[in-house]
Design an enzyme around this catalytic site. Structure first.
Site, PDB file in Angstrom:
ATOM      1  CG  HIS A 123      -1.950   0.975   2.672  1.00  0.00           C
ATOM      2  ND1 HIS A 123      -3.049  -0.389   3.003  1.00  0.00           N
ATOM      3  CD2 HIS A 123      -2.102   0.741   4.375  1.00  0.00           C
ATOM      4  CE1 HIS A 123      -2.624  -1.010   3.318  1.00  0.00           C
ATOM      5  NE2 HIS A 123      -2.567  -0.979   4.219  1.00  0.00           N
TER       6      HIS A 123
ATOM      7  CE1 TYR B  70       1.079   0.860  -2.933  1.00  0.00           C
ATOM      8  CE2 TYR B  70      -1.014   1.659  -1.996  1.00  0.00           C
ATOM      9  CZ  TYR B  70       0.925   0.760  -1.740  1.00  0.00           C
ATOM     10  OH  TYR B  70       1.143  -0.490  -1.198  1.00  0.00           O
TER      11      TYR B  70
ATOM     12  CD  GLU C  27      -0.688  -2.640   1.066  1.00  0.00           C
ATOM     13  OE1 GLU C  27      -0.651  -2.156   0.323  1.00  0.00           O
ATOM     14  OE2 GLU C  27      -1.750  -3.369   1.729  1.00  0.00           O
TER      15      GLU C  27
ATOM     16  CG  ASN D 266      -4.861  -4.425   2.632  1.00  0.00           C
ATOM     17  OD1 ASN D 266      -4.453  -3.870   3.526  1.00  0.00           O
ATOM     18  ND2 ASN D 266      -5.250  -4.787   1.826  1.00  0.00           N
ATOM     19  CD  GLU D 267      -5.184  -1.320   0.177  1.00  0.00           C
ATOM     20  OE1 GLU D 267      -6.116  -2.070  -0.778  1.00  0.00           O
ATOM     21  OE2 GLU D 267      -4.115  -1.010   0.174  1.00  0.00           O
TER      22      GLU D 267
ATOM     23  NE  ARG E  61      -0.279  -4.114   6.862  1.00  0.00           N
ATOM     24  CZ  ARG E  61      -1.424  -4.303   5.871  1.00  0.00           C
ATOM     25  NH1 ARG E  61      -0.592  -4.259   4.297  1.00  0.00           N
ATOM     26  NH2 ARG E  61      -2.699  -4.534   5.603  1.00  0.00           N
TER      27      ARG E  61
ATOM     28  CD1 TRP F 178       3.079  -4.751  -2.381  1.00  0.00           C
ATOM     29  CD2 TRP F 178       2.244  -4.454  -0.599  1.00  0.00           C
ATOM     30  NE1 TRP F 178       1.903  -5.107  -2.558  1.00  0.00           N
ATOM     31  CE2 TRP F 178       1.157  -5.234  -1.426  1.00  0.00           C
ATOM     32  CE3 TRP F 178       1.281  -4.541   1.032  1.00  0.00           C
ATOM     33  CZ2 TRP F 178       0.985  -6.398  -0.981  1.00  0.00           C
ATOM     34  CZ3 TRP F 178       0.897  -5.886   1.505  1.00  0.00           C
ATOM     35  CH2 TRP F 178       0.603  -6.783  -0.205  1.00  0.00           C
TER      36      TRP F 178
END
Length: 383
Positions: A230, A232, A259, A163-164, A86, A288
């Site tokens: 994503h 986290y 991610e 992105n995001e 990516r 990531w």
């Protein structure tokens, strides 16, 4: 990914349950493709290649926009076993614009290294909360402007719109803005598989993407949109990881972990659960990131100083650990690889591959039945 404000976890469980209910109630008949498939596309809730074989992403993110001189990293990433990269691009709204010729070169390098190329515009990161971020509409302007670099690359390229695209403010606009962006891309003639990131800095703690995924998917006239979460700090338990990914799979919608890391300033993600769950459900994941992180998240580098011979603990975990890239990645069949799988020939366990790919495996155990004998689903759990 950029250094972000911490997501609000209060109310996450309740919202996730409500979102899951909404997703499941509205999905009947949404899994198929509405038009003739071109290259990578969604079929029955999964990302498949043009020949109908499952493609499960196993790869990493590479920060090209900030390190445009590090194009050799694409080959280094492939050498570690990845089947996907990516690549961070910039529309020019926040960082230096990635030119059409640069994108052509990136796609060519991905193809030379037999990688599927996911291209994303990073300037949208945290819109609504980060004043420097730009809109999804501006990202679409960029894609239209570089269309000549992407035309005819549907077998090799997935376009990750932005992105995001929302932070923790104004994310209620994610659904209409995402639908509008998809519509403009199709109107402009893009036939590629599109990928859309979740709001809330990509982590969707509000359940906005999960709750509205069905209507967003249905808004795409090609029914060729993949959802990217994503993971986290919000995903610091196996239950949260399994619940989120399982909701999409149960609803028949395509999802990837676009991610994730093994640590973050907003909490400690459960990378083991992320990788194991993705492997169990045959879903893609993209860690990531390769190298070059700053602003206090240098621990997310997989190699030190872009040196492929200097794996960090995170890089070693992602590539060589349990459910890691080295042991689970299968090269895309468009490059002639048989492990993604080929749809013909013999699997490593000695059984033939199923010619019909994932469509022959209704219970998801990796085994099918064709020609009066067992067969292995390419890229599935038995492959």
């Amino acid at each position: 990914m950029r250094k972000r404000s911490s997501p609000k976890k209060s109310g996450v469980v309740a919202m996730a349950l409500a979102a899951t209910a909404g997703l499941l109630l509205s999905l009947t008949g949404m899994g198929g493709s509405a038009v003739a498939a071109t290259g990578l596309h969604v079929s029955n809730g999964r990302l498949v290649e043009g020949n109908g074989n499952d493609f499960v992403m196993r790869g990493v993110n590479h920060a090209h926009a900030w390190y445009p001189g590090r194009t050799s990293s694409i080959g280094d990433i492939k050498a570690k076993g990845a089947n996907t990269v990516r690549v961070v691009l910039s529309s020019g709204d926040r960082w230096t614009r990635t030119s059409t010729s640069e994108v052509t070169g990136i796609v060519d390098r991905c193809k030379q290294n037999k990688l599927i190329c996911v291209l994303e515009v990073h300037d949208t990161t945290g819109f609504g909360e980060d004043g420097a971020a730009t809109t999804l509409s501006k990202a679409v302007d960029y894609w239209i402007g570089i269309r000549s670099a992407l035309a005819g690359q549907e077998n090799y390229v997935v376009i990750n719109l932005g992105n995001e695209p929302y932070g923790n403010t104004g994310y209620e606009r994610w659904t209409p803005d995402t639908k509008a962006a998809i519509g403009r891309m199709r109107d402009a003639g893009f036939d590629h598989a599109l990928m859309v990131d979740a709001p809330n800095w990509g982590q969707d703690w509000s359940g906005t993407m999960k709750n509205n995924a069905a209507s967003v998917f249905a808004s795409d006239p090609d029914r060729n949109t993949v959802f990217s979460i994503h993971m986290y700090g919000v995903y610091d338990t196996a239950a949260e990881v399994q619940g989120y990914l399982g909701a999409f799979v149960n609803a028949g919608l395509p999802v990837v972990v676009g991610e994730f890391g093994d640590n973050h300033s907003d909490g400690n993600p459960d990378e083991g659960a992320i990788m194991a769950t993705a492997q169990s459900l045959r879903l893609g994941y993209l860690g990531w990131s390769w190298s070059g992180n700053g602003s206090g998240v240098e621990y997310l580098d997989m190699v030190t100083g872009f040196d492929p011979g200097s794996l960090t603990s995170w890089g070693n975990r992602l590539f060589n650990g349990a459910d890691g890239i080295a042991s689970t990645a299968r090269e895309a069949t468009v490059y002639g690889g048989g492990g993604g799988g080929s749809g013909s020939g013999t699997a490593p366990n000695g059984y033939p591959y199923c010619a019909q790919g994932g469509s022959t495996d209704p219970d998801g155990d990796g085994w099918g039945w064709e020609n009066n004998r067992s067969c292995v689903v390419p890229g599935g759990r038995a492959d």
